[in-house]
Every structure is written in C-alpha cells, then in structure tokens.
Motif scaffolding. Structure first.
Motif, PDB file in Angstrom:
ATOM      1  N   ARG A  18       6.852  20.828   3.351  1.00  7.97           N
ATOM      2  CA  ARG A  18       6.840  21.930   2.477  1.00  7.97           C
ATOM      3  C   ARG A  18       8.143  21.605   1.560  1.00  7.97           C
ATOM      4  NH1 ARG A  18       5.565  25.233   7.341  1.00  7.97           N
ATOM      5  NH2 ARG A  18       3.400  25.761   6.831  1.00  7.97           N
ATOM      6  N   SER A  37      11.248  30.603  -2.789  1.00  7.78           N
ATOM      7  CA  SER A  37       9.658  30.226  -2.657  1.00  7.78           C
ATOM      8  C   SER A  37       9.163  29.136  -1.685  1.00  7.78           C
ATOM      9  CB  SER A  37       9.028  29.740  -4.128  1.00  7.78           C
ATOM     10  OG  SER A  37       9.413  30.675  -4.953  1.00  7.78           O
ATOM     11  N   GLU A  38       8.198  29.130  -1.220  1.00  5.82           N
ATOM     12  CA  GLU A  38       8.045  27.768  -0.227  1.00  5.82           C
ATOM     13  C   GLU A  38       6.612  27.401  -0.891  1.00  5.82           C
ATOM     14  OE1 GLU A  38       7.032  27.174   4.381  1.00  5.82           O
ATOM     15  OE2 GLU A  38       6.061  28.990   3.627  1.00  5.82           O
ATOM     16  N   VAL A  39       6.533  25.901  -1.003  1.00  2.00           N
ATOM     17  CA  VAL A  39       5.275  25.300  -1.519  1.00  2.00           C
ATOM     18  C   VAL A  39       4.854  24.284  -0.662  1.00  2.00           C
ATOM     19  CG1 VAL A  39       4.127  24.132  -3.378  1.00  2.00           C
ATOM     20  CG2 VAL A  39       6.004  25.617  -3.817  1.00  2.00           C
ATOM     21  N   LYS A  40       3.673  24.375  -0.203  1.00  2.00           N
ATOM     22  CA  LYS A  40       3.056  23.340   0.931  1.00  2.00           C
ATOM     23  C   LYS A  40       2.592  22.125   0.014  1.00  2.00           C
ATOM     24  CE  LYS A  40       1.847  26.449   4.340  1.00  2.00           C
ATOM     25  NZ  LYS A  40       0.489  27.329   4.921  1.00  2.00           N
ATOM     26  N   HIS A  41       2.964  20.845   0.206  1.00  2.00           N
ATOM     27  CA  HIS A  41       2.569  19.756  -0.401  1.00  2.00           C
ATOM     28  C   HIS A  41       1.042  19.735  -0.467  1.00  2.00           C
ATOM     29  CE1 HIS A  41       6.823  18.550  -0.971  1.00  2.00           C
ATOM     30  NE2 HIS A  41       7.027  18.491   0.320  1.00  2.00           N
ATOM     31  N   ASP A  44      -1.636  24.890  -3.394  1.00  2.00           N
ATOM     32  CA  ASP A  44      -1.132  25.722  -4.340  1.00  2.00           C
ATOM     33  C   ASP A  44      -0.521  26.903  -3.338  1.00  2.00           C
ATOM     34  OD1 ASP A  44      -1.230  24.738  -6.856  1.00  2.00           O
ATOM     35  OD2 ASP A  44      -3.107  25.624  -7.348  1.00  2.00           O
ATOM     36  N   ARG A  46       1.622  29.668  -1.713  1.00  2.00           N
ATOM     37  CA  ARG A  46       3.180  29.822  -1.962  1.00  2.00           C
ATOM     38  C   ARG A  46       3.521  31.038  -1.268  1.00  2.00           C
ATOM     39  NH1 ARG A  46       6.147  28.792  -7.353  1.00  2.00           N
ATOM     40  NH2 ARG A  46       5.900  26.455  -7.521  1.00  2.00           N
ATOM     41  N   ARG A  48       6.859  33.581  -1.325  1.00  2.00           N
ATOM     42  CA  ARG A  48       7.993  34.048  -1.909  1.00  2.00           C
ATOM     43  C   ARG A  48       8.635  35.272  -1.602  1.00  2.00           C
ATOM     44  NH1 ARG A  48       6.494  33.605  -7.777  1.00  2.00           N
ATOM     45  NH2 ARG A  48       6.966  31.422  -7.662  1.00  2.00           N
TER      46      ARG A  48
END
Length: 141
Positions: A18, A37-41, A44, A46, A48
């Motif tokens: 992430r 914010s957290e974004v998983k590789h 999409d 997220r 927040r």
C-alpha cells in the motif's frame, strides 16, 4: 459540486503493498485539513481520513506517544527535511538514471559508502539502500 481544494503539502509513505498519502489541503474559504489516504497497489481501493486543522496537533501527539512506545530509539532520531539537507543536500530526492550510473561507476572504482555518500550529497544509509536496490553489495565504511 465539489469545492476545489489547494494542496499545500503532500508526503508519500510506502507501506508494503500500500501507499499512504498525507496531505495538508486548504478550502477556498481558507480553512485547512489533513487528509490521510491509503491506496492499495494495483487497485483503485482507497481509504481516507479527513482531520480538521484544529485536531492535527492532538493527532500528532498521539502518534508521537505510540512511536515512543514502539520505537524509543528511533523516536529520538526524528528530524525535519531541512535539517537533514544541511548535511546531505540531496536527501530524499528521487534517484535519476544518470545518478544511478554515477553510483555504479563509483562503486566499481572501489569507493566506500562514505565516499559515495559525500560524492552524491546523500546519507550513507541512502547509498547502502540504493546499492542494494541496484543489486550491488555495499562495502562497509
């Protein structure tokens, strides 16, 4: 209609699979808020969290208390980017292909980690990590 926000600062933190983004933003009326914010590789997805400016000091106090508990030795080493760049002018800058080539050449010439750090304006730990990333085994300085 969504209001336009001005991004004041954005910091990216790699966290395994992430990426966390910590952003300070400002609304058109001048109020500020922190967005985490957290974004998983590869996705999409997220998560927040938005925190009003008035509560940010309390959040950082709480994070500091947690850091003191889990890593007291590391907590004592906290510094600002400006402080770090006084001794290592290129600290935390992105590595370029040209700089990687110069690093490889210096390594091939037998320069040690401290010499490479001096040459590149970076911390010895950054040189060690970059050499490892390039598949080279850093020599002890």
């Amino acid at each position: 209609m969504t209001p336009e926000y001005t991004e004041i600062i954005s910091v990216r933190v790699k966290a395994g699979s992430r990426t966390l983004y910590v952003d300070l933003k400002e609304t058109p009326d001048g109020s500020r808020f922190l967005s985490i914010s957290e974004v998983k590789h590869g996705a999409d997805v997220r998560s927040r969290i938005l925190i009003d400016e008035q509560y940010v000091p309390d959040l950082f106090w709480a994070l500091g208390a947690v850091l003191d508990f889990i890593a007291p030795k590391r907590a004592a080493k906290l510094y600002t980017l400006e402080e770090k760049r006084r001794t290592h002018p290129r600290a935390y800058e992105a590595w370029t292909e040209e700089e990687d080539q110069r690093l490889k050449a210096g390594f091939a010439q037998g320069l040690n980690v401290d010499q490479l750090a001096q040459r590149h304006g970076r911390a010895p730990s950054a040189i060690k990590h970059r050499l490892e990333r390039l598949g080279l085994s850093p020599k002890r300085s």
